[in-house]
Design a protein around this motif. Structure first.
Motif, PDB file in Angstrom:
ATOM      1  N   PRO A  13       0.812  -1.234   0.000  1.00  0.00           N
ATOM      2  CA  PRO A  13       0.000   0.000   0.000  1.00  0.00           C
ATOM      3  C   PRO A  13       0.841   1.279   0.000  1.00  0.00           C
ATOM      4  N   GLN A  14       2.029   1.249   0.635  1.00  0.00           N
ATOM      5  CA  GLN A  14       2.849   2.480   0.646  1.00  0.00           C
ATOM      6  C   GLN A  14       3.412   2.829  -0.739  1.00  0.00           C
ATOM      7  N   ASP A  15       3.312   1.894  -1.705  1.00  0.00           N
ATOM      8  CA  ASP A  15       3.758   2.174  -3.078  1.00  0.00           C
ATOM      9  C   ASP A  15       2.719   2.961  -3.866  1.00  0.00           C
ATOM     10  N   PHE A  16       1.531   3.086  -3.297  1.00  0.00           N
ATOM     11  CA  PHE A  16       0.411   3.672  -4.046  1.00  0.00           C
ATOM     12  C   PHE A  16       0.762   5.027  -4.687  1.00  0.00           C
ATOM     13  N   PRO A  17       1.351   5.997  -3.942  1.00  0.00           N
ATOM     14  CA  PRO A  17       1.671   7.291  -4.586  1.00  0.00           C
ATOM     15  C   PRO A  17       2.648   7.151  -5.753  1.00  0.00           C
ATOM     16  N   TRP A  18       3.606   6.216  -5.632  1.00  0.00           N
ATOM     17  CA  TRP A  18       4.561   5.998  -6.728  1.00  0.00           C
ATOM     18  C   TRP A  18       3.814   5.498  -7.980  1.00  0.00           C
ATOM     19  N   VAL A  19       2.970   4.504  -7.741  1.00  0.00           N
ATOM     20  CA  VAL A  19       2.261   3.883  -8.873  1.00  0.00           C
ATOM     21  C   VAL A  19       1.344   4.898  -9.551  1.00  0.00           C
ATOM     22  N   ILE A  20       0.651   5.683  -8.747  1.00  0.00           N
ATOM     23  CA  ILE A  20      -0.270   6.675  -9.338  1.00  0.00           C
ATOM     24  C   ILE A  20       0.526   7.753 -10.084  1.00  0.00           C
ATOM     25  N   ASN A  21       1.685   8.112  -9.555  1.00  0.00           N
ATOM     26  CA  ASN A  21       2.547   9.075 -10.255  1.00  0.00           C
ATOM     27  C   ASN A  21       2.973   8.522 -11.628  1.00  0.00           C
TER      28      ASN A  21
END
Ligand SMILES: CC(C)(COP(=O)(O)OP(=O)(O)OC[C@H]1O[C@@H](n2cnc3c(N)ncnc32)[C@H](O)[C@@H]1OP(=O)(O)O)[C@@H](O)C(=O)NCCC(=O)NCCS
Length: 153
Positions: A13-21
């Motif tokens: 879940p902490q990867d979410f901002p990276w993936v959305i970017n």
């Protein structure tokens, strides 16, 4: 040439901002909600590529039914392309879907995205048809398929 240590691992879940970017920079067409939904329903097929603590690519694959796996999305940040990161993500998802007993993997790719079509062909996918006006902007999708050979024992 600088070589980097690429780690292919499951999405957290902490990867979410990276993936959305990455999604925003590369496609800007998927609702972020889809990605959390994939994590909640089929996390085994949601992988990221990490270099020195940065997520630079991701792939989402799943097995919706029976023996046909699907690839929903694959992207690598432009500045990290042509370093085999996309290949590493794709090969790992093929291996995971094979373990899940998929006999084939199918996907759709924009017909005008010649680079991605060639990339998939390099990995054994072939064109099975065209879906007219598949994308929101009216572009056709090229349908592709990979047969997964059984592992010889
Ligand atoms: C398609 C995509 C995921 C490929 O990612 P990538 O990390 O650049 O992929 P790779 O580096 O593994 O392979 C790209 C090419 O570089 C080549 N390459 C990689 N490392 C190389 C090296 N060291 N020396 C020479 N060639 C190399 C590969 O052979 C490959 O060539 P091909 O496309 O002619 O088969 C990336 O271009 C991308 O994100 N595109 C935009 C999104 C998209 O189109 N997604 C797919 C549709 S959903």
């Amino acid at each position: 040439m600088v070589t980097c240590l690429i780690i292919i691992r499951k999405f957290q879940p902490q990867d979410f901002p990276w993936v959305i970017n990455i999604e925003r920079k590369v496609f800007n067409e998927h609702d972020p909600f889809f990605y959390m939904q994939f994590y909640e329903t089929c996390s085994d097929g949601f992988l990221v590529a990490e270099i020195y603590g940065m997520v630079v690519g991701y792939i989402v694959g799943f097995l919706p039914s029976g023996k046909t796996g699907r690839i929903f999305s694959l992207a690598v940040l432009p500045e990290y392309r042509n370093r085999m990161i996309g290949s590493a993500l794709l090969e790992e998802i093929i291996s995971i879907l094979r373990e899940m007993k998929a006999a084939e993997i199918v996907l759709e790719v924009r017909s005008g995205n010649l680079k991605a079509r060639k990339f998939y062909e390099t990995h054994g996918f072939y064109k099975t048809g065209i879906q007219k006006g598949y994308y929101n902007d009216g572009e056709d999708a090229t349908l592709m398929r990979l047969e997964i050979p059984r592992k010889s024992i």
